[in-house]
Design an enzyme around this catalytic site. Structure first.
Site, PDB file in Angstrom:
ATOM      1  N   TYR A 163       9.814   3.979   0.762  1.00 11.79           N
ATOM      2  CA  TYR A 163       9.537   2.559   0.581  1.00 11.79           C
ATOM      3  C   TYR A 163       8.442   2.336  -0.464  1.00 11.79           C
ATOM      4  O   TYR A 163       8.594   1.501  -1.369  1.00 11.79           O
ATOM      5  CB  TYR A 163       9.130   1.948   1.917  1.00 11.79           C
ATOM      6  CG  TYR A 163       8.896   0.456   1.862  1.00 11.79           C
ATOM      7  CD1 TYR A 163       9.961  -0.425   1.735  1.00 11.79           C
ATOM      8  CD2 TYR A 163       7.608  -0.066   1.930  1.00 11.79           C
ATOM      9  CE1 TYR A 163       9.745  -1.799   1.682  1.00 11.79           C
ATOM     10  CE2 TYR A 163       7.378  -1.426   1.880  1.00 11.79           C
ATOM     11  CZ  TYR A 163       8.457  -2.294   1.756  1.00 11.79           C
ATOM     12  OH  TYR A 163       8.244  -3.646   1.692  1.00 11.79           O
ATOM     13  N   LYS A 167       8.929   0.318  -4.140  1.00 10.58           N
ATOM     14  CA  LYS A 167       8.205  -0.901  -4.495  1.00 10.58           C
ATOM     15  C   LYS A 167       7.306  -0.680  -5.714  1.00 10.58           C
ATOM     16  O   LYS A 167       7.107  -1.591  -6.527  1.00 10.58           O
ATOM     17  CB  LYS A 167       7.395  -1.400  -3.298  1.00 10.58           C
ATOM     18  CG  LYS A 167       8.258  -1.966  -2.174  1.00 10.58           C
ATOM     19  CD  LYS A 167       9.120  -3.142  -2.644  1.00 10.58           C
ATOM     20  CE  LYS A 167       9.849  -3.795  -1.491  1.00 10.58           C
ATOM     21  NZ  LYS A 167      10.678  -4.952  -1.902  1.00 10.58           N
TER      22      LYS A 167
END
Length: 245
Positions: A163, A167
């Site tokens: 994750y 991002k």
């Protein structure tokens, strides 16, 4: 009337972002992977008297679905004023960098990074028809490389590898996209909705969905004198609202 497409808009922050933009007079296309869920979401808004909204089926993991959504939208409008790349996943947890399955990395990047690029490239022609086009990439404070390397940061120990990397990559794409469009009316920014209580985190966040959506809406409604190529985050930078990359 300005138009906006929001991906992942049938629930949570995406749905509330749609509600708030409807109240500001925008015509909202609810981008949803499951059209039935999108229709249900639209009916909820209709029940509130917010009629300028309709669902559009779009799965950001599937280029064919993105192209089909572009054809659908092209049959409804010649101009798209705002694109909000909101759809995102965190992937299976935990995600230690040496043990996380490479397939989880690929899955998370497909939605959070490659999907954003494909959607943006596919809808850029409609955005170019707007006198004040806006692109908002919904990111996370966890994508800040500066803060991820700062032991004093409140979230320093939170490091889900798939994750975080997705991002950070999204933030990098935001920077280069904003630079590429620097001599145009476009405003391209990344927005961290902050740690918000949603299904995404099993409702553990302290923030509220309306407050999170308001941050996205603010970037979507920037005026001609507003900034571009910025990373907005009230969590990471409460005084300035601008997070370090």
């Amino acid at each position: 009337m300005k138009t906006v497409l929001i991906t992942g808009a049938n629930k949570s922050i995406g749905f509330e972002t749609a509600r708030q933009l409807l109240r500001q007079g925008y015509y909202v296309y609810l981008g949803c992977r499951d059209l039935k869920k999108g229709e249900h979401a639209a009916s909820q808004l209709h029940a509130e008297g917010l009629d300028q909204v309709e669902p559009v089926e779009i799965d950001v993991d599937r280029p064919a679905s993105i192209m089909a959504a572009r054809e659908t939208l092209g049959g409804k409008t010649r101009v798209l004023d705002v694109l909000i790349n909101n759809a995102g996943i965190h992937g299976d947890m935990p995600q230690p960098p040496l043990e996380a399955d490479i397939n989880v990395f690929k899955q998370v990047f497909e939605t959070n990074f490659f999907g954003v690029i494909t959607v943006t490239q596919t809808f850029i022609d409609l955005l170019r028809q707007s006198p004040e086009p806006r692109i908002v990439n919904v990111t996370s404070g966890l994508g800040s490389l500066t803060l991820q390397n700062d032991p004093s940061w409140v979230h320093f120990l939170v490091k889900p590898a798939c994750y975080v990397a997705s991002k950070a990559a999204l933030n990098a794409y935001t920077i280069v996209l904003a630079y590429d469009l620097r001599d145009t009316p476009f405003k391209v920014n990344a927005v961290d909705p902050c740690y918000t209580a949603t299904d995404f985190n099993n409702h553990t966040g302290p923030g509220t969905v309306p407050d999170a959506a308001a941050r996205v809406v603010k970037a979507a409604m920037l005026g001609s004198d507003g900034p571009t190529g910025q990373f907005f985050s009230d969590d990471n930078a409460p005084e300035t609202g601008i997070s370090p990359w």
